[in-house]
Write a protein that holds these residues in place. Structure first.
Motif, PDB file in Angstrom:
ATOM      1  N   GLN A 199       0.837  -1.206   0.000  1.00 35.06           N
ATOM      2  CA  GLN A 199       0.000   0.000   0.000  1.00 35.06           C
ATOM      3  C   GLN A 199       0.866   1.249   0.000  1.00 35.06           C
ATOM      4  OE1 GLN A 199      -2.830   1.114   2.878  1.00 35.06           O
ATOM      5  NE2 GLN A 199      -4.516   0.795   1.445  1.00 35.06           N
ATOM      6  N   TRP A 212       2.165   1.869  -3.364  1.00 42.70           N
ATOM      7  CA  TRP A 212       1.117   2.465  -4.177  1.00 42.70           C
ATOM      8  C   TRP A 212       0.996   3.959  -3.905  1.00 42.70           C
ATOM      9  CZ3 TRP A 212      -1.197   1.938  -8.433  1.00 42.70           C
ATOM     10  CH2 TRP A 212      -1.350   0.672  -8.994  1.00 42.70           C
ATOM     11  N   TRP A 213       1.029   4.281  -2.636  1.00 42.34           N
ATOM     12  CA  TRP A 213       0.986   5.694  -2.262  1.00 42.34           C
ATOM     13  C   TRP A 213       2.157   6.419  -2.904  1.00 42.34           C
ATOM     14  CZ3 TRP A 213       4.914   7.912   0.751  1.00 42.34           C
ATOM     15  CH2 TRP A 213       4.711   9.255   1.066  1.00 42.34           C
ATOM     16  N   LEU A 237       1.517   6.984  -6.535  1.00 38.32           N
ATOM     17  CA  LEU A 237       0.520   8.031  -6.775  1.00 38.32           C
ATOM     18  C   LEU A 237       1.111   9.408  -6.516  1.00 38.32           C
ATOM     19  CD1 LEU A 237      -2.535   6.234  -5.138  1.00 38.32           C
ATOM     20  CD2 LEU A 237      -2.307   6.808  -7.565  1.00 38.32           C
ATOM     21  N   VAL A 238       1.938   9.527  -5.502  1.00 42.22           N
ATOM     22  CA  VAL A 238       2.570  10.807  -5.197  1.00 42.22           C
ATOM     23  C   VAL A 238       3.529  11.197  -6.319  1.00 42.22           C
ATOM     24  CG1 VAL A 238       4.150  12.017  -3.653  1.00 42.22           C
ATOM     25  CG2 VAL A 238       2.317  10.620  -2.701  1.00 42.22           C
ATOM     26  N   ALA A 250       1.639  12.516  -9.045  1.00 42.17           N
ATOM     27  CA  ALA A 250       1.089  13.819  -8.661  1.00 42.17           C
ATOM     28  C   ALA A 250       2.157  14.901  -8.821  1.00 42.17           C
ATOM     29  CB  ALA A 250       0.577  13.787  -7.229  1.00 42.17           C
ATOM     30  N   ASN A 278       1.245  24.877  -3.135  1.00 43.04           N
ATOM     31  CA  ASN A 278       0.224  24.187  -2.339  1.00 43.04           C
ATOM     32  C   ASN A 278       0.720  22.755  -2.122  1.00 43.04           C
ATOM     33  OD1 ASN A 278      -1.928  22.683  -1.429  1.00 43.04           O
ATOM     34  ND2 ASN A 278      -3.437  23.764  -2.667  1.00 43.04           N
ATOM     35  N   ASN A 282      -0.500  20.144  -1.120  1.00 43.66           N
ATOM     36  CA  ASN A 282      -1.439  19.013  -1.135  1.00 43.66           C
ATOM     37  C   ASN A 282      -0.990  17.878  -2.061  1.00 43.66           C
ATOM     38  OD1 ASN A 282      -1.959  20.189  -3.612  1.00 43.66           O
ATOM     39  ND2 ASN A 282      -4.189  20.319  -3.335  1.00 43.66           N
ATOM     40  N   TYR A 283      -0.284  18.234  -3.140  1.00 42.70           N
ATOM     41  CA  TYR A 283       0.082  17.195  -4.113  1.00 42.70           C
ATOM     42  C   TYR A 283       1.147  16.235  -3.591  1.00 42.70           C
ATOM     43  CZ  TYR A 283       4.399  19.692  -5.409  1.00 42.70           C
ATOM     44  OH  TYR A 283       5.626  20.298  -5.401  1.00 42.70           O
ATOM     45  N   HIS A 292       0.870  14.900  -0.652  1.00 41.81           N
ATOM     46  CA  HIS A 292       0.079  13.935   0.136  1.00 41.81           C
ATOM     47  C   HIS A 292       0.820  13.442   1.376  1.00 41.81           C
ATOM     48  CE1 HIS A 292      -3.098  13.799  -2.901  1.00 41.81           C
ATOM     49  NE2 HIS A 292      -2.123  13.826  -3.798  1.00 41.81           N
ATOM     50  N   GLU A 311      -0.124  14.145   4.497  1.00 45.22           N
ATOM     51  CA  GLU A 311      -0.967  14.251   5.698  1.00 45.22           C
ATOM     52  C   GLU A 311      -1.497  12.891   6.176  1.00 45.22           C
ATOM     53  OE1 GLU A 311      -2.825  13.425   2.539  1.00 45.22           O
ATOM     54  OE2 GLU A 311      -1.827  15.380   2.551  1.00 45.22           O
ATOM     55  N   HIS A 312      -0.642  11.896   6.138  1.00 39.90           N
ATOM     56  CA  HIS A 312      -1.076  10.572   6.585  1.00 39.90           C
ATOM     57  C   HIS A 312      -0.635  10.285   8.012  1.00 39.90           C
ATOM     58  CE1 HIS A 312      -2.942   8.482   3.186  1.00 39.90           C
ATOM     59  NE2 HIS A 312      -2.317   9.405   2.475  1.00 39.90           N
ATOM     60  N   GLU A 313      -1.425   9.511   8.737  1.00 34.76           N
ATOM     61  CA  GLU A 313      -1.060   9.034  10.066  1.00 34.76           C
ATOM     62  C   GLU A 313      -0.677  10.182  10.980  1.00 34.76           C
ATOM     63  OE1 GLU A 313      -0.557   5.366  10.630  1.00 34.76           O
ATOM     64  OE2 GLU A 313      -1.698   5.273   8.788  1.00 34.76           O
ATOM     65  N   LYS A 319      -5.544  21.609 -13.106  1.00 32.95           N
ATOM     66  CA  LYS A 319      -5.185  22.224 -11.834  1.00 32.95           C
ATOM     67  C   LYS A 319      -5.363  23.730 -11.980  1.00 32.95           C
ATOM     68  CE  LYS A 319      -2.267  20.354  -9.224  1.00 32.95           C
ATOM     69  NZ  LYS A 319      -1.280  19.564  -8.417  1.00 32.95           N
ATOM     70  N   ILE A 375      -6.629   5.484  -2.172  1.00 31.69           N
ATOM     71  CA  ILE A 375      -5.655   5.455  -1.068  1.00 31.69           C
ATOM     72  C   ILE A 375      -5.423   6.862  -0.540  1.00 31.69           C
ATOM     73  CG2 ILE A 375      -3.197   5.166  -0.578  1.00 31.69           C
ATOM     74  CD1 ILE A 375      -3.140   2.678  -2.168  1.00 31.69           C
ATOM     75  N   LEU A 376      -5.489   7.832  -1.431  1.00 33.42           N
ATOM     76  CA  LEU A 376      -5.178   9.211  -1.050  1.00 33.42           C
ATOM     77  C   LEU A 376      -6.333   9.843  -0.283  1.00 33.42           C
ATOM     78  CD1 LEU A 376      -3.442  10.393  -4.334  1.00 33.42           C
ATOM     79  CD2 LEU A 376      -2.402   9.449  -2.266  1.00 33.42           C
ATOM     80  N   LYS A 377      -5.985  10.779   0.571  1.00 30.30           N
ATOM     81  CA  LYS A 377      -6.977  11.433   1.417  1.00 30.30           C
ATOM     82  C   LYS A 377      -7.822  12.439   0.639  1.00 30.30           C
ATOM     83  CE  LYS A 377      -5.888  10.767   6.113  1.00 30.30           C
ATOM     84  NZ  LYS A 377      -5.083   9.547   5.991  1.00 30.30           N
ATOM     85  N   GLN A 378      -7.196  13.075  -0.331  1.00 32.21           N
ATOM     86  CA  GLN A 378      -7.961  14.056  -1.106  1.00 32.21           C
ATOM     87  C   GLN A 378      -7.351  14.274  -2.484  1.00 32.21           C
ATOM     88  OE1 GLN A 378      -7.819  17.995   0.645  1.00 32.21           O
ATOM     89  NE2 GLN A 378      -5.688  18.204   0.016  1.00 32.21           N
ATOM     90  N   ASP A 380      -5.794  16.196  -5.530  1.00 34.33           N
ATOM     91  CA  ASP A 380      -4.957  17.385  -5.659  1.00 34.33           C
ATOM     92  C   ASP A 380      -5.238  18.102  -6.980  1.00 34.33           C
ATOM     93  OD1 ASP A 380      -3.374  16.123  -7.745  1.00 34.33           O
ATOM     94  OD2 ASP A 380      -2.421  14.968  -6.164  1.00 34.33           O
TER      95      ASP A 380
END
Lengths: 259, 259
Positions: free
Chosen positions: A136, A139-140, A143-144, A147, A242, A244-245, A247, A249-251, B75, B100-103, B105
């Motif tokens: 997992q 995968w994160w 994805l990051v 992003a 910003n 946010n991309y 990511h 903000e986990h745990e 974006k 998996i992602l919280k939000q 982007d």
DNA sequence: CGTCTGGTTGATACGACTCAAATTTGGTGG
DNA sequence: CCACCAAATTTGAGTCGTATCAACCAGACG
């Protein structure tokens, strides 16, 4: 063989645990998870600064994991123009499953001397089968990474030179910080102005002049392979950064974007 | 419910089998594989042209699969500038595992009216567990998508307006062709000049002038939501288009870049 | 037939590029 | 420790690609 702890060449920051730090930016690891990650460091390779780790056209055979040093993914045009499309920092994986593809559509080069782990398809299969939490997290990571690629697209398409460079510096600082290679606005910074130009789609001359503006505005100090961001909040603001991309903000970790 | 066969709104091309075509660009499917793919079409949603499918800040809950129509990932910057970072054509999946992602982007908007399948995490898990060939194909799709993102980065960073637009047109034509929505240099083309500007980092005015140049040079006809590439080889050449990043050379299919 | 969206045109401004040279830095060997 | 060299950075002058701003036009639609 245990998790590599190689001493960085020009740094006071430790990058021995960059891989764990990177993964733990997403999730907590069990002892077994750590074990499995450490086991990926079996097949290590070193690449000298400014040499290629893999070149466009090659058949990808491994997933690469950066243990130490900086690398760059780049593409070259027939007319000789080069674009760095992404940067690899310690703890970064190259695309999971690349070996599915018949050939590389880009090259990966070493900015500094690189220490990378070469992970075989078999190892990847075993890992994803045995360690769901690590899977997992991978995968994160994937994805990051994409992003970030999108954010670079935005950067090149819509930001001015000044904003673009500011944005890139903030991103690199934050990414380094999550793997323990930056703090207090400071980090090692091996990119030349030419590299920065290739990453931001600017000429080296214009990079130079724009960096001078950033310095003049009291936002950064940059030189001798070292970056100091003097006012990160203002730099974020002027570069419309910003986070946010990324990511992060986990745990509940890495919530504080300062320091 | 069977595989959707919706009739496109302004097209003579069928897109009912776009999903299969897309996947079969990588690998041949068994009857069971097709069955499994078709089953993904359970939860369908329609989005009107120019409305958002999902917006920045939302919590992603599904993997989306475009069954019909065109969409755009984009974006927005605080100063109002917008960048389209990628385009979705029929048969395209959004990022596997986004949930998996919280939000989010970024946002995803509809260019034309969109028909999308919403795939739950459970469905994804079941699919990857039961259908290894499809799973591999999805991986291939994911890798190609990020390869396209890298090529866009190169496009924005190093190509001129003329090359950039030419490159984008060739890419879209080839992508449409692999899902059966283009042939003989022709395809439906719902992007406005404003859209093209947001995708290429150019102002609409400059897009307009540059398209005129491409027309004047006998490379394309473009108007009334229809594109005709008159000389694809020359267009590829002037835009330095190298199709390797689309990774279409699997199973001996789609080897011919002409027609 | 008026309204609206998308496309087109013109005039002007500016951000970033080009080319060329000088200067500084960092590394190397005598 | 200094002389040397290559790489990286800095400076200057002039140009060009693309942006900006402001109209105007054409076809689609109700």
């Amino acid at each position: 063989m245990t998790l590599p702890t190689g001493v960085p060449e020009f740094s006071k920051f430790s990058s021995g645990s960059a891989v764990e730090s990177r993964i733990e930016a997403f999730t907590r690891l069990s002892a077994d998870d750590r074990q499995a990650l450490a086991a990926l460091g079996q097949n290590v390779r070193y690449v000298d600064s400014r040499r290629d780790l893999i070149s466009e056209g090659d058949k990808p055979k491994y997933v690469h994991l950066v243990l130490d040093g900086w690398g760059a993914r780049y593409k070259t045009l027939p007319d000789g123009k080069r674009q760095i499309v992404s940067l690899f920092l310690p703890g970064d994986f190259c695309d999971l499953n690349v070996y599915i593809l018949k050939q590389m559509d880009h090259s990966i080069g070493a900015i500094t001397r690189l220490k990378v782990a070469m992970i075989t398809p078999d190892e990847m299969t075993r890992l994803t089968h045995d360690r769901p939490r690590v899977t997992q997290a991978l995968w994160w990571h994937e994805l990051v990474t994409t992003a970030i690629q999108r954010e670079w697209t935005l950067n090149l398409g819509q930001r001015t030179a000044y904003e673009r460079l500011g944005h890139l510096l903030v991103e690199l600082y934050l990414r380094l910080r999550t793997v323990g290679l930056a703090s207090n606005g400071r980090c090692d910074f091996p990119l030349t102005q030419n590299d920065l130009g290739e990453a931001t789609g600017l000429t080296p001359v214009h990079v130079n002049r724009t960096l001078q503006e950033l310095r003049r505005d009291g936002l950064i100090e940059l030189g001798r392979r070292h970056l100091h961001i003097q006012d990160i909040e203002r730099l974020k603001s002027v570069s419309m950064f910003n986070p946010n991309y990324l990511h992060l903000e986990h745990e509940g970790r890495h919530l504080d974007a300062n320091s």
